[in-house]
Enzyme design. Sequence first.
Site, short mmCIF file in Angstrom:
data_model
loop_
_atom_site.label_atom_id
_atom_site.label_comp_id
_atom_site.label_asym_id
_atom_site.label_seq_id
_atom_site.Cartn_x
_atom_site.Cartn_y
_atom_site.Cartn_z
N ASP A 80 0.70 -1.34 -0.05
CA ASP A 80 0.02 -0.17 -0.07
C ASP A 80 0.86 1.23 -0.11
OD1 ASP A 80 0.75 -0.48 2.63
OD2 ASP A 80 -0.74 0.82 3.44
N GLU A 141 0.07 -1.08 5.51
CA GLU A 141 1.10 -0.55 6.52
C GLU A 141 1.13 0.59 6.98
OE1 GLU A 141 5.33 0.79 7.45
OE2 GLU A 141 4.00 1.32 6.06
#
Length: 381
Positions: A80, A141
């Site tokens: 991400d 994350e």
Amino acid sequence: MDVHRERLAATFTELCEIDSPSRREGRISQRLQQIFRELGAAEIVEDDSAARTGSECGNLIVRFPGTLELAPIFFSCHMDTVQPAEGVRVKRSGDLFTSAGDTILGSDDKSGIAACVEAMRVLREGGRPHRPVELVITTCEEIGLVGAKALDPALVRAREGYALDSSGFARVVTHAPAANRLTVTVSGVAAHAGLHPEWGVNALILAAKALAQVPNGRIDEETTTNFGTIKGGTAANIVPEKVVIEGEVRSHSMAKLERVTGEIREIFTAAVADWTDPTGSAKGMPAVEIEVEQDFPAMQLRREDPVLRRVEAAARSIGMELTYERAGGGSDANIFNGYGLATAIVATGMTNVHSTTEQVELQDMVDLTRLLIALMTESSC
């Protein structure tokens, strides 16, 4: 076996141009699974973490069997990115990659993923023996290590590895702080501020008195605190009934973490306990609720630990000199170390991360790939 520079550049560009803001990692997960199948992965596991993270997909655990009788290792990256991340287009100027528009680039953390892909391609083409390897690629994350926190550590067979997720180059992060997340709710009593202000108890004023006293910023070389959000009140003419404040405490020392957290708790509790009602007209009493949640555990590696000795030997074998540093932030490596998986953080070359001026040099990604290959193939590592 040479790293194919232009192929690495093309992989990195392709990955960056697949939008993957946190919780919308579905497209890049599908593409990565396709790439790893083509590379001959023995197993690709997508876990069931999406139900807890809210992502379009789960974390990926990709396994490549080894031909050397050496302990397996893992490499960790996250798929991400932070926002703005819609419609990312990569601009290349010589060997420097930046965003072509008003978005982030995505080198955090696609520079790490691209290096993993190229390393496996080089090994496959050359048929070079290597140890068993796992790639652990997480979701979410950037919004609090959410994917790693939802990962079942039993899915990772290797006991040691490297998180490819830090700015700069030839840096190895060996220490990172633990963090407590604080949510403080100060409750008062609502009243009409023009008609009967004496009936009310102003939660905002009580919160402000406490905030003016709490430790703030850098406490010492190991410890920091911050209060970052405050929400409360309904209108200028209403005595605010409730205020919610969010903050954090970080420290490399667990004793200091608990001490400073306790000090903050005491200050808020005292601010409410010391409240007085000068007119005797208030329609209630104030209260405070303080929630403390461990955001992530500390990461503390010693230079003699095998995970650090291995990366030092690998770097030496390719003529790379590493520096070893402490970090002030948390990453998936904190979570993995908390699971008992010894994990060092290795920088990928990315700079100016979390901004639209983010950039990375191709040579840094090439050298990172060489380091990964050495970690997988050198019997002395």
